[in-house]
Enzyme design. Structure first.
Site, PDB file in Angstrom:
ATOM      1  N   GLU A   1       0.604  -1.690  -0.029  1.00  0.00           N
ATOM      2  CA  GLU A   1       0.349   0.268   0.223  1.00  0.00           C
ATOM      3  C   GLU A   1       0.853   1.634   0.232  1.00  0.00           C
ATOM      4  OE1 GLU A   1      -2.840  -0.597   3.000  1.00  0.00           O
ATOM      5  OE2 GLU A   1      -3.662  -2.352   2.401  1.00  0.00           O
TER       6      GLU A   1
ATOM      7  N   GLU B   1      -5.142 -10.605  -1.597  1.00  0.00           N
ATOM      8  CA  GLU B   1      -5.971 -10.772  -0.670  1.00  0.00           C
ATOM      9  C   GLU B   1      -7.129 -11.315  -1.103  1.00  0.00           C
ATOM     10  OE1 GLU B   1      -4.773  -7.652   1.688  1.00  0.00           O
ATOM     11  OE2 GLU B   1      -3.038  -7.850   1.048  1.00  0.00           O
TER      12      GLU B   1
ATOM     13  N   ASN C   1       2.339  -4.900  -3.502  1.00  0.00           N
ATOM     14  CA  ASN C   1       1.077  -5.550  -3.018  1.00  0.00           C
ATOM     15  C   ASN C   1       0.091  -3.872  -2.446  1.00  0.00           C
ATOM     16  OD1 ASN C   1      -0.347  -7.449  -2.884  1.00  0.00           O
ATOM     17  ND2 ASN C   1      -0.421  -7.011  -0.609  1.00  0.00           N
TER      18      ASN C   1
ATOM     19  N   ASP D   1     -10.966 -11.449  -1.261  1.00  0.00           N
ATOM     20  CA  ASP D   1     -12.326 -11.538   0.131  1.00  0.00           C
ATOM     21  C   ASP D   1     -13.497 -10.972  -1.217  1.00  0.00           C
ATOM     22  OD1 ASP D   1     -11.779  -9.576   1.215  1.00  0.00           O
ATOM     23  OD2 ASP D   1     -11.553 -10.285   2.904  1.00  0.00           O
TER      24      ASP D   1
ATOM     25  N   HIS E   1     -10.035  -6.884  -2.076  1.00  0.00           N
ATOM     26  CA  HIS E   1     -11.128  -7.307  -1.255  1.00  0.00           C
ATOM     27  C   HIS E   1     -12.419  -6.741  -1.698  1.00  0.00           C
ATOM     28  CE1 HIS E   1      -8.060  -8.477   2.145  1.00  0.00           C
ATOM     29  NE2 HIS E   1      -7.029  -7.616   1.822  1.00  0.00           N
TER      30      HIS E   1
HETATM   31  C1  XIL Z   1      -5.902  -7.658   8.179  1.00  0.00           C
HETATM   32  C2  XIL Z   1      -6.180  -8.371   9.247  1.00  0.00           C
HETATM   33  O1  XIL Z   1      -6.860  -9.149   8.364  1.00  0.00           O
HETATM   34  C3  XIL Z   1      -6.110  -7.894  10.092  1.00  0.00           C
HETATM   35  O2  XIL Z   1      -6.501  -9.293  11.400  1.00  0.00           O
HETATM   36  C4  XIL Z   1      -5.415  -6.959  10.915  1.00  0.00           C
HETATM   37  O3  XIL Z   1      -6.569  -7.002  12.191  1.00  0.00           O
HETATM   38  C5  XIL Z   1      -6.012  -6.008  10.011  1.00  0.00           C
HETATM   39  O4  XIL Z   1      -4.561  -6.361   8.922  1.00  0.00           O
HETATM   40  N1  XIL Z   1      -5.168  -5.073   3.639  1.00  0.00           N
HETATM   41  C6  XIL Z   1      -3.730  -5.796   3.474  1.00  0.00           C
HETATM   42  C7  XIL Z   1      -3.730  -6.625   4.723  1.00  0.00           C
HETATM   43  O5  XIL Z   1      -2.623  -5.648   3.089  1.00  0.00           O
HETATM   44  O6  XIL Z   1      -2.426  -7.382   6.046  1.00  0.00           O
HETATM   45  C8  XIL Z   1      -4.807  -6.544   6.263  1.00  0.00           C
HETATM   46  O7  XIL Z   1      -5.089  -7.536   6.913  1.00  0.00           O
HETATM   47  C9  XIL Z   1      -6.059  -6.366   4.739  1.00  0.00           C
HETATM   48  C10 XIL Z   1      -5.991  -5.480   3.851  1.00  0.00           C
END
Ligand code: XIL
Length: 910
Positions: free
Chosen positions: A119, A220, A155, A222, A191
């Site tokens: 990020e 990531e 990422n 979901d 996400h």
């Molecule tokens: C999130 C985890 O899933 C949580 O458990 C934690 O509290 C915060 O981070 N983008 C990312 C991840 O790159 O590292 C994040 O993970 C979700 C968003």
């Protein structure tokens, strides 16, 4: 078909982010092991979690995840080295580099890929903060330097459809590539939710990055159920995502979901994942399989093996008391599975995944190596004929007749029958009941001290010494690599036990089993037709590793057959030395050295170089008085003849080790040189060819001389000339050997400028035995290193220049990460008696890494006698580079003479 297998068909790793608490849930572990080929740490590798304070690392959770993945043949995706939202408050910009070095270093070779930065951009397409503005390129460079095999990703989220961020990211990555930043892939977080899954914009953007030659991953994914969505609409989104991934082509390498079970998600209540909270596959799971398979999926609903079948398997291997075969996975079954795992040699974690399944099958039916490669049973049998007889007599082997032990090239061989040895650790197959002659021990033991296990380890039994044959005299040792051949099968084994003096041809239960020979210790065995080959130059370590025997066996057997197919590359392991690599790959030390300037753990080395033929025996000069620097060709030139003629005229045959008389007065040996009585460290001396190469490089040996495997007269004459110039390296009046310190010095000699002579450091030099191993400072870091360099230069009366400071900072970073108490316990120097700091004498130590002999020799008067003392370390190192490399007073030529001090060139030993 599980996800990981369906993905494998497309070369796609199927990943899941894992919250560590799931690693103590048996069902979660079973599903993970079965379905996924890649795991990401959901949280435990984030900066603040793994490195909570400047000098504290919290390794436990990350180690546990890595261990689980390794046990289940899964890759690990490291997340993440730099992410603004999880930075601990103590950290500032200068902490990033040590952080990356430490973490990437610890998991080197164990982590397949890293999200180096996460990020970096805001939605406005601007780099978010000072970390990202200044340190991204550096983070990639450092990570790459520490683990050159790790795949490095940037990422981010909203880079698929988020203008201006998607363009900004594309241009930013392009810029990094143009600067030569080692960035290998782009991760798309993804996400999403049921109302919004921009898979077509995603595909366009993924293709754009793939066209830059980068790998592309979904890291990531979901899909939260929202806006009236349900598990069916969710499944459609999963399917679209997977189809987009497949449409990218071969640059798409990994599809990871952020979790896998709705029981554990960062979006509680939104059920975004492919398994229900009780670990049942959801329509989303089927949708992924279907997209990958191109047809409806039939997901397994239990483990690789049903619980019932697991219970049966445990019972079949002799577990007592027997488990009830009820399909219920309770603590008793878990204990049984763990027992079985230990028996079949995999991590006992109670989870029956693909690794356990494979090990169980191999245990029950050991699969002999395929005979389709360059090594075949028939070729081995044909090769194992003739040679030189090394046994005095012959063993009288009933149906086979008299059997002699023969030597052919680097292997011994004989052909006889096979009787079965069940000795060693008792098990369900080999014990007092199954074998009336059972002995619970073997001549050679496992690395943990226990006897070998005849049920699982293919080993051979050699006869104890007798007038027929003394195996030891032929170089046979415990753990030595062998191949046993029978009919169309062969198996690689080790020398594991000794047996009766008057019989030959015995091997372990496991060896017989692998070859299809009846293995019962009472009624098994075969009367004839078994060929045994023992490679006397190769020991398998650890002795109990059948896998290592197999790996080495394939290489050695091929080499012995002359069908050498040496692998293109060799991955260096911890503890490797060039000698070990050479033995493992069957490529000469010199050839390896020539193609690889420096070796680090995990690096891939090119070992395909052809070998030069050994030099023929050559005669020696008798009538010419050799001058310093003479070589055969210079003498021949003076005499007006060719080198060949000179050699023929001087008809002296020289055997290895014979001495070469130089009719020249040699100075007497300085008395203090080895006065401290420490033994010479022979392991540091080179092979003949390596020595010849160096002697040529600095002009003591004529470049036209062919490399040879022995010290011929020309090598000896060159060493003598070297000793004349540098008598402090000679241990006897006429010393034909280079020895460790001379070798170190020779390697350090400048090229191009011809020979150099050591400037002795008389003022500060101390005997090796005076070196102390006590820590004198607990300070670390760049600022402290700089202070140290200034102090050392001032104390030595040298000018404090940028050239010295920058060069020495670069060296300190590379050698110790600015830590004065660093000890290198893994390279070839890490040998010798344990000294007061608990490490072998010869380990290199200190902020500027130095072995004690070098520290002693170049010790600066007025500095501490401790090798750990930062100022003493710096000063000794400065004396060393000045003497050996001719570095100027003001350090102006330091970076050009010593690559290690040059930040613009890669790290290199010196
Ligand atoms: C999130 C985890 O899933 C949580 O458990 C934690 O509290 C915060 O981070 N983008 C990312 C991840 O790159 O590292 C994040 O993970 C979700 C968003």
């Amino acid at each position: 078909m599980a996800l990981r297998d369906a993905g494998a068909k497309h070369n796609i790793l199927m990943g899941a982010a894992v919250a560590n608490h799931l690693l103590s849930n048996a069902t979660a572990k079973t599903v993970l092991a079965r379905e996924y080929s890649s795991l990401t740490a959901e949280n435990v590798m984030k900066f603040g979690q793994i490195h909570p304070e400047r000098n504290t690392y919290s390794w436990g959770p990350a180690d546990a995840l890595v261990a689980f993945a390794q046990a289940n043949d899964q890759k690990v995706h490291g997340h993440t080295l730099l992410w603004h939202t999880e930075m601990p408050s103590w950290a500032n910009a200068s902490d990033l580099e040590p952080h990356i070095r430490t973490i990437v270093g610890r998991y080197k070779g164990k982590i397949h890929s890293w999200d180096v930065v996460n990020e970096v951009m805001g939605d406005d397409g601007k780099l978010r903060n000072v970390w990202y503005r200044d340190l991204v390129a550096k983070a990639f460079r450092v990570a790459h330097e520490v683990d050159p095999n790790a795949i490095l990703y940037i990422n981010d989220y909203n880079i698929e459809d988020g203008r201006p961020k998607s363009d900004a990211m594309y241009n930013y990555v392009k810029g990094l590539l143009a600067e030569g930043v080692p960035i290998h892939g782009v991760g798309f977080q993804c996400h999403f939710h049921t109302g919004w899954t921009p898979s077509s914009a995603l595909l366009t953007q993924m293709k754009r990055f793939a066209a830059l030659g980068l790998r592309v991953s979904i890291t990531e994914f979901d899909c939260a159920i929202k806006d009236g969505g349900n598990t069916t609409t969710q499944a459609t989104q999963y399917s679209n995502m997977m189809k987009a991934a497949l449409a990218v082509g071969d640059k798409f390498d990994k599809f990871t979901t952020w979790g896998f079970t709705d029981a554990s998600t960062w979006l509680p209540g939104q059920n975004p994942l492919p398994f229900t909270a009780d670990y049942k596959p959801k329509p989303a799971y089927n949708a992924m399989i279907e997209a990958l398979e191109g047809k409806p999926g039939t997901p397994p609903t239990t483990g690789v093996r049903s619980v019932q079948a697991q219970q049966e398997a445990v019972n079949a291997l002799g577990y007592t008391p027997k488990l009830a075969v009820d399909g219920d996975f309770g603590p008793l079954t878990e204990a049984g599975v763990m027992w079985l795992q230990e028996k079949v040699g995999v991590t006992a974690d109670g989870v029956w995944g693909p690794v356990t399944e494979a090990a169980y099958k191999a245990y029950k039916e050991p699969t002999p190596p395929a005979s389709s490669g360059p090594v075949t049973a028939a070729k081995l049998r044909a090769m194992a004929t003739g040679g030189t007889k090394v046994s005095n007599g012959s063993y009288n082997e009933g149906s086979t007749g008299p059997v002699s032990v023969m030597q052919k090239n680097s292997a011994l061989h004989w052909t006889s029958g096979m009787s079965i040895d069940c000795d060693g650790q008792p098990g369900s197959l080999c014990n007092k009941t199954t074998d009336p002659y059972f002995q619970p021990n073997t001549s050679y033991n496992q690395s943990d001290g226990k006897p070998l296990n005849a049920e699982t380890l293919p080993f051979i039994v050699v006869p104890l010494a007798s007038s027929i044959w003394n195996a030891g005299n032929s170089g046979v040792k415990g753990g030595m690599l062998c191949t046993i051949v029978y009919k169309e099968k062969y198996v690689h084994a080790v020398v594991g036990d000794q047996g009766p003096t008057d019989r030959i041809g015995e091997a372990s239960y496991a060896a017989a089993k692998a070859l299809g020979i009846p293995a019962s210790p009472t009624s098994g065995g075969v009367g004839s037709g078994v060929t045994y080959i023992v490679y006397t130059d190769t020991i398998v370590k650890p002795i109990e590793s059948a896998a290592e025997a197999h790996r080495l066996g394939e290489i050695k057997a091929a080499a012995w057959l002359g069908v050498t197919t040496v692998p293109d590359t060799y991955t260096v392991k911890s503890g490797d030395t060039i000698t070990k690599i050479s033995a493992a790959t069957n490529v000469g030390i010199n050839a390896i050295g020539k193609f690889n300037s420096m070796i680090t753990i995990g690096q891939s080395l090119n070992v395909t170089a052809p070998e030069t033929n050994p030099d023929p025996t050559t005669p020696v000069i008798t009538t010419y008085v050799a001058q310093t620097g003479d070589t055969w060709s210079s003498i021949a030139q003076k005499a007006g003849i060719t080198v060949d003629q000179l050699l023929t005229l001087n008809n002296l045959k020289v055997a290895v080790g014979s001495s070469y008389i130089v009719k020249k007065e040699l100075p007497t040996l300085p008395t203090d040189v080895y006065a401290d009585g420490l033994p010479q460290v022979d392991s540091e001396t080179p092979s003949a060819k390596a020595l010849q190469t160096e002697l040529k490089r600095v002009g003591y040996l004529d470049v036209s001389v062919e490399l040879a495997d022995n010290y011929g007269p020309r090598t000896q004459s060159a060493v003598a000339a070297f000793h004349n110039d540098n008598p402090q390296f000679r241990t006897t009046m006429y010393d034909p050997q280079i020895r460790s310190m001379g070798w170190a010095f020779l390697k350090g000699m400048s090229t191009g400028t011809g020979k150099v002579t050591a400037v002795e450091n008389t003022a500060g030099r101390i005997p090796d035995s005076a070196v102390l191993f006590t820590s004198t400072s607990s300070q670390t870091g760049r600022a402290f290193a700089e202070e140290t360099i200034r102090s050392a230069l001032t104390l030595m009366g040298l000018p404090v220049t940028d050239a010295w400071i920058n060069g020495y900072l670069t060296m300190a970073l590379r050698e110790s990460s600015y830590n004065p108490n660093a000890v290198n316990t893994y390279d070839s120097n890490a040998i010798g008696a344990i000294v007061s700091d608990g490490y072998p004498f010869q380990c290199s130590r200190g902020m500027w890494q130095c072995i004690p002999q070098t520290f002693a020799r170049y010790h600066q008067a007025g500095t501490s006698l401790s090798i750990y003392d930062p100022v003493a370390s710096c000063a000794a190192s400065i004396n060393y580079v000045r003497n050996v490399y001719g570095v100027a007073n003001d350090g102006s030529n330091l970076a050009s003479k010593v690559q290690q001090a040059d930040p613009d060139r890669p790290s290199k030993g010196y």
